[in-house]
Design an enzyme around this catalytic site. Sequence first.
Site, PDB file in Angstrom:
ATOM      1  N   ASN A 179       0.142   3.340  -0.716  1.00 52.90           N
ATOM      2  CA  ASN A 179       0.929   1.899  -0.168  1.00 52.90           C
ATOM      3  C   ASN A 179      -0.821   1.625   0.593  1.00 52.90           C
ATOM      4  O   ASN A 179      -0.666   1.441   1.860  1.00 52.90           O
ATOM      5  CB  ASN A 179       1.639   2.397   0.405  1.00 52.90           C
ATOM      6  CG  ASN A 179       2.415   0.849   1.321  1.00 52.90           C
ATOM      7  OD1 ASN A 179       2.004   0.147   0.437  1.00 52.90           O
ATOM      8  ND2 ASN A 179       3.037   1.099   2.380  1.00 52.90           N
ATOM      9  N   HIS A 230      -6.055  -0.839  -5.077  1.00 51.41           N
ATOM     10  CA  HIS A 230      -5.009  -0.778  -4.085  1.00 51.41           C
ATOM     11  C   HIS A 230      -4.465   0.389  -4.987  1.00 51.41           C
ATOM     12  O   HIS A 230      -3.678   0.539  -5.831  1.00 51.41           O
ATOM     13  CB  HIS A 230      -4.675  -1.788  -3.372  1.00 51.41           C
ATOM     14  CG  HIS A 230      -2.955  -2.548  -2.983  1.00 51.41           C
ATOM     15  ND1 HIS A 230      -3.294  -2.131  -1.342  1.00 51.41           N
ATOM     16  CD2 HIS A 230      -1.821  -1.581  -3.479  1.00 51.41           C
ATOM     17  CE1 HIS A 230      -2.219  -2.169  -1.181  1.00 51.41           C
ATOM     18  NE2 HIS A 230      -0.671  -1.950  -2.076  1.00 51.41           N
ATOM     19  N   CYS A 231      -4.051   1.130  -4.305  1.00 53.24           N
ATOM     20  CA  CYS A 231      -2.893   2.561  -4.940  1.00 53.24           C
ATOM     21  C   CYS A 231      -1.521   2.505  -3.973  1.00 53.24           C
ATOM     22  O   CYS A 231      -1.067   2.247  -2.752  1.00 53.24           O
ATOM     23  CB  CYS A 231      -3.124   3.540  -4.442  1.00 53.24           C
ATOM     24  SG  CYS A 231      -2.610   5.108  -4.960  1.00 53.24           S
ATOM     25  N   MET A 232      -1.066   1.726  -4.629  1.00 54.62           N
ATOM     26  CA  MET A 232       1.358   1.723  -4.625  1.00 54.62           C
ATOM     27  C   MET A 232       1.001   2.658  -4.265  1.00 54.62           C
ATOM     28  O   MET A 232       2.507   3.411  -3.417  1.00 54.62           O
ATOM     29  CB  MET A 232       1.705   1.243  -5.535  1.00 54.62           C
ATOM     30  CG  MET A 232       1.410   2.017  -6.725  1.00 54.62           C
ATOM     31  SD  MET A 232       2.011   1.229  -8.322  1.00 54.62           S
ATOM     32  CE  MET A 232       2.764   2.287  -9.706  1.00 54.62           C
TER      33      MET A 232
END
Length: 219
Positions: free
Chosen positions: A120, A115-117
């Site tokens: 998003n 999950h890439c913050m």
Amino acid sequence: EFLVIVSPTLSTCASVPITLVFVFLVGLVLNFGVKTLLIDPIDIHLYQHLKSRNEVDDVTTSLWRDCLYKRFNSDIHVVKEDEIMKQCWICDTEVADHSMHCRFCNKCVYHFDHHCMWVNTCIGQANYLLFFRLMLALFAMEVYHFGIQLYLVIDIFLGGPSKDRADKLDAEAVAGILIFFICFNVMALFLIGQLLLFHVNLQRQKLTTYEFIVQDHKR
């Protein structure tokens, strides 16, 4: 900073093409970034399950409930036969064995990577290539930006033609701003370069980020 400080400090004949190349690189970053965000990496089997219950919009869409979202996701959700399956008790259906449930996106992601913050969204099989291209475009933009800035700072301190043009704005202020952004770009290049090398190494080993973390924890 590039348009307000860098472009006016360059010579007229160099400013236009150099600025156009920079704008092109920024456009690539935005293009790959938006596409990475728009393409939904949801597990194919979960997608079909939700579609059969008319609940697709509840999981797959949020701000992008429009024609753009449908355009980018119209042909990626095709169920594959003879796939190893497992039960996801949160999604309440069977999903692919390589899928993982993301607690941030609240859905199982097909060929889950991470999950890439920063963008998003989850990165999975459907949008991984776009995510990798985003990193490449961002790295190229930062290298280009850094190179032009470094040239201008050196030329200003050596009293070259750039100093005369910088004097129109205030040479000391221009040099200070350039040095500040050079420091920022060095930090950004280190971070994005490290991430890019990490993913190149993952591709060489045929691993996802999640699989690498699992192996690292086992070691």
